[in-house]
Write a protein that holds these residues in place. Structure first.
Motif, PDB file in Angstrom:
ATOM      1  N   GLU A  63     -54.230  57.040 -66.047  1.00  0.00           N
ATOM      2  CA  GLU A  63     -54.212  55.745 -66.708  1.00  0.00           C
ATOM      3  C   GLU A  63     -55.653  55.417 -67.102  1.00  0.00           C
ATOM      4  O   GLU A  63     -56.542  55.389 -66.243  1.00  0.00           O
ATOM      5  N   PRO A  64     -55.906  55.193 -68.379  1.00  0.00           N
ATOM      6  CA  PRO A  64     -57.282  55.009 -68.846  1.00  0.00           C
ATOM      7  C   PRO A  64     -57.980  53.784 -68.273  1.00  0.00           C
ATOM      8  O   PRO A  64     -59.207  53.763 -68.149  1.00  0.00           O
ATOM      9  N   PHE A  65     -57.219  52.774 -67.880  1.00  0.00           N
ATOM     10  CA  PHE A  65     -57.792  51.537 -67.354  1.00  0.00           C
ATOM     11  C   PHE A  65     -58.535  51.762 -66.033  1.00  0.00           C
ATOM     12  O   PHE A  65     -59.386  50.970 -65.661  1.00  0.00           O
ATOM     13  N   LEU A  66     -58.225  52.855 -65.340  1.00  0.00           N
ATOM     14  CA  LEU A  66     -58.921  53.186 -64.101  1.00  0.00           C
ATOM     15  C   LEU A  66     -60.362  53.623 -64.366  1.00  0.00           C
ATOM     16  O   LEU A  66     -61.218  53.538 -63.491  1.00  0.00           O
ATOM     17  N   PHE A  67     -60.609  54.107 -65.571  1.00  0.00           N
ATOM     18  CA  PHE A  67     -61.916  54.666 -65.906  1.00  0.00           C
ATOM     19  C   PHE A  67     -62.673  53.853 -66.953  1.00  0.00           C
ATOM     20  O   PHE A  67     -63.870  54.030 -67.119  1.00  0.00           O
ATOM     21  N   LYS A  68     -61.960  52.989 -67.647  1.00  0.00           N
ATOM     22  CA  LYS A  68     -62.603  52.104 -68.623  1.00  0.00           C
ATOM     23  C   LYS A  68     -61.900  50.754 -68.514  1.00  0.00           C
ATOM     24  O   LYS A  68     -60.858  50.516 -69.117  1.00  0.00           O
ATOM     25  N   ARG A  69     -62.495  49.877 -67.701  1.00  0.00           N
ATOM     26  CA  ARG A  69     -61.860  48.593 -67.385  1.00  0.00           C
ATOM     27  C   ARG A  69     -61.587  47.734 -68.609  1.00  0.00           C
ATOM     28  O   ARG A  69     -60.616  46.996 -68.649  1.00  0.00           O
ATOM     29  N   GLU A  72     -58.635  48.386 -74.257  1.00  0.00           N
ATOM     30  CA  GLU A  72     -57.506  47.606 -74.749  1.00  0.00           C
ATOM     31  C   GLU A  72     -57.256  47.916 -76.218  1.00  0.00           C
ATOM     32  O   GLU A  72     -58.156  48.355 -76.944  1.00  0.00           O
ATOM     33  N   PHE A  73     -56.018  47.716 -76.616  1.00  0.00           N
ATOM     34  CA  PHE A  73     -55.626  47.906 -78.001  1.00  0.00           C
ATOM     35  C   PHE A  73     -54.294  47.211 -78.206  1.00  0.00           C
ATOM     36  O   PHE A  73     -53.574  46.901 -77.262  1.00  0.00           O
ATOM     37  N   GLU A  74     -53.970  46.963 -79.451  1.00  0.00           N
ATOM     38  CA  GLU A  74     -52.693  46.368 -79.821  1.00  0.00           C
ATOM     39  C   GLU A  74     -51.718  47.499 -80.115  1.00  0.00           C
ATOM     40  O   GLU A  74     -52.003  48.367 -80.944  1.00  0.00           O
ATOM     41  N   LEU A  75     -50.590  47.487 -79.443  1.00  0.00           N
ATOM     42  CA  LEU A  75     -49.584  48.515 -79.660  1.00  0.00           C
ATOM     43  C   LEU A  75     -48.830  48.200 -80.953  1.00  0.00           C
ATOM     44  O   LEU A  75     -48.233  47.134 -81.081  1.00  0.00           O
ATOM     45  N   PRO A  76     -48.894  49.099 -81.923  1.00  0.00           N
ATOM     46  CA  PRO A  76     -48.228  48.843 -83.203  1.00  0.00           C
ATOM     47  C   PRO A  76     -46.726  48.619 -83.040  1.00  0.00           C
ATOM     48  O   PRO A  76     -46.069  49.266 -82.212  1.00  0.00           O
ATOM     49  N   VAL A  77     -46.180  47.719 -83.828  1.00  0.00           N
ATOM     50  CA  VAL A  77     -44.744  47.418 -83.798  1.00  0.00           C
ATOM     51  C   VAL A  77     -43.930  48.675 -84.064  1.00  0.00           C
ATOM     52  O   VAL A  77     -42.891  48.896 -83.433  1.00  0.00           O
ATOM     53  N   ALA A  78     -44.393  49.521 -84.974  1.00  0.00           N
ATOM     54  CA  ALA A  78     -43.663  50.752 -85.289  1.00  0.00           C
ATOM     55  C   ALA A  78     -43.516  51.647 -84.051  1.00  0.00           C
ATOM     56  O   ALA A  78     -42.473  52.273 -83.849  1.00  0.00           O
ATOM     57  N   VAL A  79     -44.546  51.684 -83.203  1.00  0.00           N
ATOM     58  CA  VAL A  79     -44.489  52.496 -81.978  1.00  0.00           C
ATOM     59  C   VAL A  79     -43.532  51.847 -80.977  1.00  0.00           C
ATOM     60  O   VAL A  79     -42.737  52.538 -80.338  1.00  0.00           O
ATOM     61  N   ASN A 108     -59.580  61.249 -73.212  1.00  0.00           N
ATOM     62  CA  ASN A 108     -59.310  60.944 -74.615  1.00  0.00           C
ATOM     63  C   ASN A 108     -58.813  59.500 -74.718  1.00  0.00           C
ATOM     64  O   ASN A 108     -57.652  59.212 -74.463  1.00  0.00           O
ATOM     65  N   LEU A 109     -59.714  58.606 -75.103  1.00  0.00           N
ATOM     66  CA  LEU A 109     -59.351  57.201 -75.257  1.00  0.00           C
ATOM     67  C   LEU A 109     -58.871  56.886 -76.669  1.00  0.00           C
ATOM     68  O   LEU A 109     -58.268  55.844 -76.905  1.00  0.00           O
ATOM     69  N   LEU A 127     -55.459  55.570 -82.245  1.00  0.00           N
ATOM     70  CA  LEU A 127     -55.897  54.194 -82.453  1.00  0.00           C
ATOM     71  C   LEU A 127     -56.834  54.155 -83.653  1.00  0.00           C
ATOM     72  O   LEU A 127     -57.944  54.676 -83.598  1.00  0.00           O
ATOM     73  N   GLU A 128     -56.367  53.560 -84.725  1.00  0.00           N
ATOM     74  CA  GLU A 128     -57.131  53.523 -85.974  1.00  0.00           C
ATOM     75  C   GLU A 128     -58.181  52.418 -85.991  1.00  0.00           C
ATOM     76  O   GLU A 128     -59.279  52.607 -86.469  1.00  0.00           O
ATOM     77  N   SER A 129     -57.820  51.246 -85.478  1.00  0.00           N
ATOM     78  CA  SER A 129     -58.663  50.073 -85.675  1.00  0.00           C
ATOM     79  C   SER A 129     -59.729  49.865 -84.602  1.00  0.00           C
ATOM     80  O   SER A 129     -60.538  48.961 -84.720  1.00  0.00           O
ATOM     81  N   VAL A 130     -59.721  50.677 -83.575  1.00  0.00           N
ATOM     82  CA  VAL A 130     -60.715  50.510 -82.509  1.00  0.00           C
ATOM     83  C   VAL A 130     -61.572  51.758 -82.392  1.00  0.00           C
ATOM     84  O   VAL A 130     -61.156  52.843 -82.763  1.00  0.00           O
ATOM     85  N   VAL A 131     -62.757  51.563 -81.873  1.00  0.00           N
ATOM     86  CA  VAL A 131     -63.695  52.683 -81.769  1.00  0.00           C
ATOM     87  C   VAL A 131     -63.688  53.212 -80.329  1.00  0.00           C
ATOM     88  O   VAL A 131     -64.365  52.684 -79.464  1.00  0.00           O
ATOM     89  N   TYR A 132     -62.883  54.234 -80.117  1.00  0.00           N
ATOM     90  CA  TYR A 132     -62.863  54.932 -78.844  1.00  0.00           C
ATOM     91  C   TYR A 132     -63.038  56.409 -79.151  1.00  0.00           C
ATOM     92  O   TYR A 132     -62.648  56.892 -80.204  1.00  0.00           O
ATOM     93  N   SER A 133     -63.571  57.128 -78.186  1.00  0.00           N
ATOM     94  CA  SER A 133     -63.862  58.541 -78.371  1.00  0.00           C
ATOM     95  C   SER A 133     -62.742  59.414 -77.810  1.00  0.00           C
ATOM     96  O   SER A 133     -62.075  59.033 -76.852  1.00  0.00           O
ATOM     97  N   ILE A 134     -62.596  60.592 -78.404  1.00  0.00           N
ATOM     98  CA  ILE A 134     -61.667  61.559 -77.810  1.00  0.00           C
ATOM     99  C   ILE A 134     -62.339  62.287 -76.643  1.00  0.00           C
ATOM    100  O   ILE A 134     -61.671  62.972 -75.887  1.00  0.00           O
ATOM    101  N   ARG A 135     -63.650  62.109 -76.507  1.00  0.00           N
ATOM    102  CA  ARG A 135     -64.396  62.767 -75.426  1.00  0.00           C
ATOM    103  C   ARG A 135     -65.264  61.757 -74.666  1.00  0.00           C
ATOM    104  O   ARG A 135     -66.474  61.929 -74.533  1.00  0.00           O
ATOM    105  N   HIS A 136     -64.635  60.731 -74.163  1.00  0.00           N
ATOM    106  CA  HIS A 136     -65.346  59.723 -73.360  1.00  0.00           C
ATOM    107  C   HIS A 136     -65.635  60.316 -71.976  1.00  0.00           C
ATOM    108  O   HIS A 136     -64.714  60.825 -71.319  1.00  0.00           O
TER     109      HIS A 136
END
Length: 143
Positions: A63-69, A72-79, A108-109, A127-136
């Motif tokens: 769970e990513p929240f354990l490593f990056k408190r 956060e992101f908005e879950l798209p309605v389509a998903v 991978n965030l 996640l298109e609208s937020v800046v997270y790395s695939i190699r955090h």
């Protein structure tokens, strides 16, 4: 049913424990069925997502929240619609861990896995609208 795994041996699982990735995981689109495995009985930080169809294919996830408190992101309605998500408590978010060496472990965030526990359906999204790395870099409790 018995699921064969080169890393975890033979795994006994029932059909209702299988997680279906209808679109597949990026780079592994031909593999749709997985089982979630607890790696440590006492610590649930890391789990494995083992392919049902390919004994050599398994992902370490967390769970990513354990490593990056502040993750956060908005879950798209389509998903939400694709996975049949009706209640937030039925949803779990995972990220794939990559281990290149003992000192190079990343999470991978940018492309989290969204899992509907109620229907055993999941999808990896980008996640298109937020800046997270695939190699955090992986550091527990970091921000």
């Amino acid at each position: 049913m018995i699921i064969r795994s080169t890393r975890f041996g033979d795994i006994t699982s029932s059909e209702d424990q299988l997680i279906t990735f209808e679109p597949g995981i990026f780079g592994f689109e031909n593999h749709h069925k997985y089982v979630l495995l607890q790696l440590d009985e006492k610590d649930s930080t890391f789990q494995a997502l083992q392919s049902v169809d390919d004994e050599d294919l398994a992902f370490v996830i967390t769970e990513p929240f354990l490593f990056k408190r502040d993750y956060e992101f908005e879950l798209p309605v389509a998903v939400r619609n694709q996975l049949g998500i009706e209640r937030e408590e039925d949803t779990q978010v995972f990220s794939i861990i990559t281990i290149r060496s003992q000192n190079d472990i990343t999470i991978n965030l940018k492309a989290p896995i969204i899992y509907n526990k109620a229907l055993n359906k999941a999808a990896q999204i980008v996640l298109e609208s937020v800046v997270y790395s695939i190699r955090h870099p992986l550091t527990k409790g970091g921000s």
